[in-house]
Design an enzyme around this catalytic site. Sequence first.
Site: not given
Length: 380
Positions: A46, A346, A349
Amino acid sequence: MGPSSCNKILSTTTAGLLLCVSFLAELELVLVHGGLVPALYVLGDSQADVGNNNHLELSPLRANFPRNGIDYPGQQATGRFSNGYNFVDFLAGSLGLASPPAYHSIRDTAGSSNSTYLNGVNFASGGAGVFDLTNKGQCFSFDHQIERDYSSVHSDLVRQLRQPQATSHLSKSIFVVAIGGNDIILRALPPSVELTVEVAAVISLPPQEFIHSLAQTMRRQLQRLHDLGMRRLFFVGAAPIGCVPLMRELSRLTTGNCHDGANDMSVRYNAAVRSLLADMSTQHQDFHYAFFDSYTALLRYIEEPEANGYAEVKAACCGLGDNNAMYRCGRVSTVCPNRTNHMFWDLVHPTETTSRKLTGIAFDGSPPLVSPINVRKLCG
C-alpha cells in the site's frame, strides 16, 4: 542498421521505406525519453499503490474514498493510502518521469500497438506481502504482481520491441520493490479465530525462522524478476512497524510506546534483505541495487520530531478513537488541520510530507541510510 543504411534502402524499394520507418520508430521508443531512466516499474504494497486495489471491489483494503486524497489535486481519492502523493510519485518526479499508472487501470486498453508500458507501470497492491497468504484474497499478492501482471507486461514489451530492444529497455529502467511490512504486521497482531491453519502455522514460527522463510521466498521472487529483465533495483526496507499508530495502540495498555516485537522483526527483515541483495549482486554482475533503510530514517524523525519539522509523530492524522488509531481513515473520520506536521496519515501510512522527505533521502542520500549507492547513482 543506421540512417545511412536506411538511405540506401529508401532509394530502392517501397518495402525498404516501411522497414526503415518501423526500425526508427522502435529505436525512438527505446532511446528517447525525458528522464534519467527510460521507465519505472513498481511492485509492492500500500505504500506504493496508486489505485490497483480500486479494482478489487470486495476488498476492504482500498483508499478510493474520502478523506484520502484531501491534499491531492482536486481533492481526489485516487486509491493512494495518503492525504496526497506517495513516495512513488516523488521518486518518479526526481527521475524526470510521470508517475507510473496503476496496471489494473490500463491493462484493458494497453495492447500490442500501445506504448503505455514503455513509460513504466505500477503493480503495487495495498495489503500485499512477501507471502501469498498475507491478506490472501484481499489484494494482488507479490507473486501475482510478478507472475501474472509484470510477466504479461514483459511479454508485451518483447512483442513490441523484439527481444534485444526489450532487454536493453528493461536493463536501463529502475524497478522498485516496497514490501514486507504487512507480513510483519500479520505476525505481530494478536491471533484471530479467523486465521487459516496455514497462516497460523507461519505466524507461530520463532522470529528468526519467520524471517528466514520470508527471505527465502523473497530470493525466489527477486530472481524471477531478474529472469524477466530487472537489472536496477531500488528496494525499500521495512519501516519501524512497531511505531505506526496501529501498533502503538496495541502497546498502549502496557508500555504506551512502540511495539518492540514488530520493530525487532523489521530490523531482522532488513538485515536479511541486505544480505540477499548482496548475494544477488555477487551472483549477477549485471545486477545493481540501492537499499533504503527506512527504519533508521523514520526512527530519527520519531526520536527528534521538532528538529525534523513534526509536531505529532504518534497519532494518525485521519481516523477515529485514541490517537486516531482505532479505525481506518474514512468519510466519517476526523482529520488534523495541518497535515504537514504529522508523520502519519492513517493507521499505518505516512503523510505526503513524510513520503517526500524519505524519498529525498533515498534519492540523494548516503550510507548507512541508502546503500551501497543511492537512487541517483543507480541511474548511471
